[in-house]
Scaffold this motif. Structure first.
Motif, PDB file in Angstrom:
ATOM      1  N   MET A  19       0.846  -1.178   0.000  1.00  0.00           N
ATOM      2  CA  MET A  19       0.000   0.000   0.000  1.00  0.00           C
ATOM      3  C   MET A  19       0.894   1.245   0.000  1.00  0.00           C
ATOM      4  SD  MET A  19      -2.842   1.280   2.769  1.00  0.00           S
ATOM      5  CE  MET A  19      -4.035   0.069   2.258  1.00  0.00           C
ATOM      6  N   ALA A  20       0.547   2.210  -0.843  1.00  0.00           N
ATOM      7  CA  ALA A  20       1.325   3.446  -0.952  1.00  0.00           C
ATOM      8  C   ALA A  20       1.131   4.307   0.294  1.00  0.00           C
ATOM      9  CB  ALA A  20       0.896   4.214  -2.194  1.00  0.00           C
ATOM     10  N   THR A  21       2.190   5.026   0.644  1.00  0.00           N
ATOM     11  CA  THR A  21       2.152   5.900   1.817  1.00  0.00           C
ATOM     12  C   THR A  21       2.511   7.331   1.411  1.00  0.00           C
ATOM     13  OG1 THR A  21       4.483   5.566   2.353  1.00  0.00           O
ATOM     14  CG2 THR A  21       2.891   4.003   3.329  1.00  0.00           C
ATOM     15  N   ALA A  22       2.366   8.250   2.364  1.00  0.00           N
ATOM     16  CA  ALA A  22       2.732   9.649   2.121  1.00  0.00           C
ATOM     17  C   ALA A  22       4.192   9.756   1.701  1.00  0.00           C
ATOM     18  CB  ALA A  22       2.459  10.482   3.365  1.00  0.00           C
ATOM     19  N   ARG A  23       5.054   8.918   2.257  1.00  0.00           N
ATOM     20  CA  ARG A  23       6.481   8.928   1.906  1.00  0.00           C
ATOM     21  C   ARG A  23       6.676   8.695   0.406  1.00  0.00           C
ATOM     22  NH1 ARG A  23       8.132   5.149   5.078  1.00  0.00           N
ATOM     23  NH2 ARG A  23       8.959   6.472   6.724  1.00  0.00           N
ATOM     24  N   ASP A  24       5.817   7.859  -0.182  1.00  0.00           N
ATOM     25  CA  ASP A  24       5.950   7.503  -1.598  1.00  0.00           C
ATOM     26  C   ASP A  24       5.594   8.648  -2.542  1.00  0.00           C
ATOM     27  OD1 ASP A  24       6.640   4.859  -0.861  1.00  0.00           O
ATOM     28  OD2 ASP A  24       4.513   4.303  -0.749  1.00  0.00           O
ATOM     29  N   PHE A  82      -1.164  18.045   9.628  1.00  0.00           N
ATOM     30  CA  PHE A  82      -0.090  17.384   8.900  1.00  0.00           C
ATOM     31  C   PHE A  82      -0.393  15.901   8.780  1.00  0.00           C
ATOM     32  CE2 PHE A  82       0.994  17.357  13.387  1.00  0.00           C
ATOM     33  CZ  PHE A  82       1.317  16.027  13.611  1.00  0.00           C
ATOM     34  N   VAL A  83       0.362  15.235   7.933  1.00  0.00           N
ATOM     35  CA  VAL A  83       0.302  13.778   7.832  1.00  0.00           C
ATOM     36  C   VAL A  83       1.702  13.253   8.107  1.00  0.00           C
ATOM     37  CG1 VAL A  83      -1.674  13.682   6.264  1.00  0.00           C
ATOM     38  CG2 VAL A  83       0.631  13.841   5.319  1.00  0.00           C
ATOM     39  N   GLU A  84       1.763  11.982   8.445  1.00  0.00           N
ATOM     40  CA  GLU A  84       3.049  11.361   8.745  1.00  0.00           C
ATOM     41  C   GLU A  84       3.499  10.496   7.573  1.00  0.00           C
ATOM     42  OE1 GLU A  84       2.819   9.458  12.571  1.00  0.00           O
ATOM     43  OE2 GLU A  84       2.422  11.378  13.572  1.00  0.00           O
ATOM     44  N   THR A  85       4.787  10.281   7.475  1.00  0.00           N
ATOM     45  CA  THR A  85       5.358   9.551   6.345  1.00  0.00           C
ATOM     46  C   THR A  85       4.740   8.171   6.156  1.00  0.00           C
ATOM     47  OG1 THR A  85       7.168   8.807   7.779  1.00  0.00           O
ATOM     48  CG2 THR A  85       7.599  10.722   6.352  1.00  0.00           C
ATOM     49  N   ASP A  86       4.358   7.513   7.246  1.00  0.00           N
ATOM     50  CA  ASP A  86       3.811   6.160   7.149  1.00  0.00           C
ATOM     51  C   ASP A  86       2.292   6.124   6.955  1.00  0.00           C
ATOM     52  OD1 ASP A  86       6.322   5.020   7.364  1.00  0.00           O
ATOM     53  OD2 ASP A  86       6.230   4.940   9.550  1.00  0.00           O
ATOM     54  N   ASP A  87       1.631   7.284   6.907  1.00  0.00           N
ATOM     55  CA  ASP A  87       0.184   7.316   6.672  1.00  0.00           C
ATOM     56  C   ASP A  87      -0.103   6.812   5.257  1.00  0.00           C
ATOM     57  OD1 ASP A  87      -0.368   8.329   9.174  1.00  0.00           O
ATOM     58  OD2 ASP A  87      -0.598  10.401   8.495  1.00  0.00           O
ATOM     59  N   SER A  88      -1.147   6.003   5.125  1.00  0.00           N
ATOM     60  CA  SER A  88      -1.523   5.495   3.805  1.00  0.00           C
ATOM     61  C   SER A  88      -2.043   6.635   2.939  1.00  0.00           C
ATOM     62  CB  SER A  88      -2.612   4.426   3.946  1.00  0.00           C
ATOM     63  OG  SER A  88      -3.826   5.038   4.362  1.00  0.00           O
ATOM     64  N   VAL A  89      -1.964   6.453   1.649  1.00  0.00           N
ATOM     65  CA  VAL A  89      -2.485   7.453   0.716  1.00  0.00           C
ATOM     66  C   VAL A  89      -3.981   7.640   0.951  1.00  0.00           C
ATOM     67  CG1 VAL A  89      -2.862   7.986  -1.727  1.00  0.00           C
ATOM     68  CG2 VAL A  89      -0.673   7.083  -0.983  1.00  0.00           C
ATOM     69  N   ASP A  90      -4.691   6.565   1.317  1.00  0.00           N
ATOM     70  CA  ASP A  90      -6.123   6.679   1.630  1.00  0.00           C
ATOM     71  C   ASP A  90      -6.345   7.654   2.779  1.00  0.00           C
ATOM     72  OD1 ASP A  90      -6.172   4.595  -0.164  1.00  0.00           O
ATOM     73  OD2 ASP A  90      -7.257   3.213   1.136  1.00  0.00           O
ATOM     74  N   ARG A  91      -5.530   7.521   3.823  1.00  0.00           N
ATOM     75  CA  ARG A  91      -5.670   8.428   4.971  1.00  0.00           C
ATOM     76  C   ARG A  91      -5.339   9.858   4.573  1.00  0.00           C
ATOM     77  NH1 ARG A  91      -5.208  11.342   8.834  1.00  0.00           N
ATOM     78  NH2 ARG A  91      -4.081  11.536  10.725  1.00  0.00           N
ATOM     79  N   PHE A 129      -7.315  21.697   2.030  1.00  0.00           N
ATOM     80  CA  PHE A 129      -6.083  22.446   1.804  1.00  0.00           C
ATOM     81  C   PHE A 129      -5.544  22.088   0.423  1.00  0.00           C
ATOM     82  CE2 PHE A 129      -5.603  22.032   6.598  1.00  0.00           C
ATOM     83  CZ  PHE A 129      -6.003  23.340   6.844  1.00  0.00           C
ATOM     84  N   MET A 130      -4.651  22.911  -0.088  1.00  0.00           N
ATOM     85  CA  MET A 130      -4.014  22.643  -1.372  1.00  0.00           C
ATOM     86  C   MET A 130      -2.802  21.721  -1.211  1.00  0.00           C
ATOM     87  SD  MET A 130      -5.941  24.148  -3.465  1.00  0.00           S
ATOM     88  CE  MET A 130      -4.981  23.946  -4.937  1.00  0.00           C
ATOM     89  N   ALA A 131      -2.198  21.737  -0.029  1.00  0.00           N
ATOM     90  CA  ALA A 131      -1.031  20.908   0.254  1.00  0.00           C
ATOM     91  C   ALA A 131      -1.012  20.604   1.748  1.00  0.00           C
ATOM     92  CB  ALA A 131       0.249  21.618  -0.158  1.00  0.00           C
ATOM     93  N   LEU A 132      -0.363  19.515   2.100  1.00  0.00           N
ATOM     94  CA  LEU A 132      -0.209  19.132   3.502  1.00  0.00           C
ATOM     95  C   LEU A 132       1.257  18.842   3.779  1.00  0.00           C
ATOM     96  CD1 LEU A 132      -3.162  16.613   3.960  1.00  0.00           C
ATOM     97  CD2 LEU A 132      -2.914  18.814   5.106  1.00  0.00           C
ATOM     98  N   PRO A 133       1.753  19.310   4.924  1.00  0.00           N
ATOM     99  CA  PRO A 133       3.127  18.961   5.285  1.00  0.00           C
ATOM    100  C   PRO A 133       3.199  17.497   5.719  1.00  0.00           C
ATOM    101  CG  PRO A 133       2.107  20.213   7.054  1.00  0.00           C
ATOM    102  CD  PRO A 133       1.126  20.188   5.915  1.00  0.00           C
ATOM    103  N   VAL A 134       4.349  16.889   5.468  1.00  0.00           N
ATOM    104  CA  VAL A 134       4.584  15.499   5.866  1.00  0.00           C
ATOM    105  C   VAL A 134       5.727  15.501   6.872  1.00  0.00           C
ATOM    106  CG1 VAL A 134       5.177  13.167   5.093  1.00  0.00           C
ATOM    107  CG2 VAL A 134       3.863  14.693   3.581  1.00  0.00           C
TER     108      VAL A 134
END
Length: 182
Positions: A1-6, A79-88, A98-103
């Motif tokens: 599953m893809a994450t924010a890090r990806d 913000f979102v965390e690096t390990d959060d799924s793309v779904d989250r 928002f237009m962008a979210l910090p990771v």
């Protein structure tokens, strides 16, 4: 599953709280010159890179040039965390708009940002449906139901199960009647 890090972009605009607004604006101009990158927000970090605040470009442009960015930034950062799924990440976007979210990483250090476009590209069809179901709860939708469409030019109203694309009377584009015109 893809994450924010990806899907994150590591070229994020971040500054220490004492940086004057004029310097922030100059740095954003310089860092985006000749690139297709769009900056929506400037992030405030401490000396270790820990995310402390965020401000929009609008707030920067309305602030005095000598004002430290820390004075106009909000410390209530979504913000979102690096390990959060793309779904989250998609769910956070749909709720916050928002237009962008910090990771951030596990130590809350800013490592990049994701845009809504990045998330849309990363979602597959099933994940998109799942996100929509969790965020849009009050709309019943059945793709087999007929919808109403209206011609932009002549105003002809038609019903169809899929967008007819063009008006049968004049050939102009049509819009779904529940789509607002802005």
């Amino acid at each position: 599953m893809a994450t924010a890090r990806d899907i994150l972009d590591e070229t994020v605009t971040s500054f220490e709280a004492t940086t004057p607004v004029d310097d922030v604006i100059d740095e954003i101009r310089t860092s985006t010159a000749g690139s297709e990158r769009t900056v929506y927000y400037a992030y405030v970090v401490d000396g270790d890179g820990t995310l402390e605040g965020v401000t929009s470009l609008r707030e920067l442009l309305n602030a005095g040039g000598d004002t430290p960015i820390g004075e106009i930034a909000t410390d209530s950062v979504v913000f979102v965390e690096t390990d959060d799924s793309v779904d989250r990440v998609a769910t956070v976007f749909s709720r916050q708009q928002f237009m962008a979210l910090p990771v951030v990483d596990e130590s809350k250090e800013l490592v990049g940002a994701v845009t809504a476009g990045d998330v849309i590209e990363a979602l597959d069809e099933e994940a998109s449906k799942k996100v929509l179901k969790t965020t849009i709860r009050d709309i019943e939708y059945d793709p087999a139901d007929e919808s109403t469409y209206e011609c932009f030019s002549c105003g002809t109203i038609m019903t169809a199960t899929t967008n007819p694309g063009t008006c049968p009377n004049c050939g102009s584009d049509v819009r779904h009647r529940q789509t607002s015109i802005e």
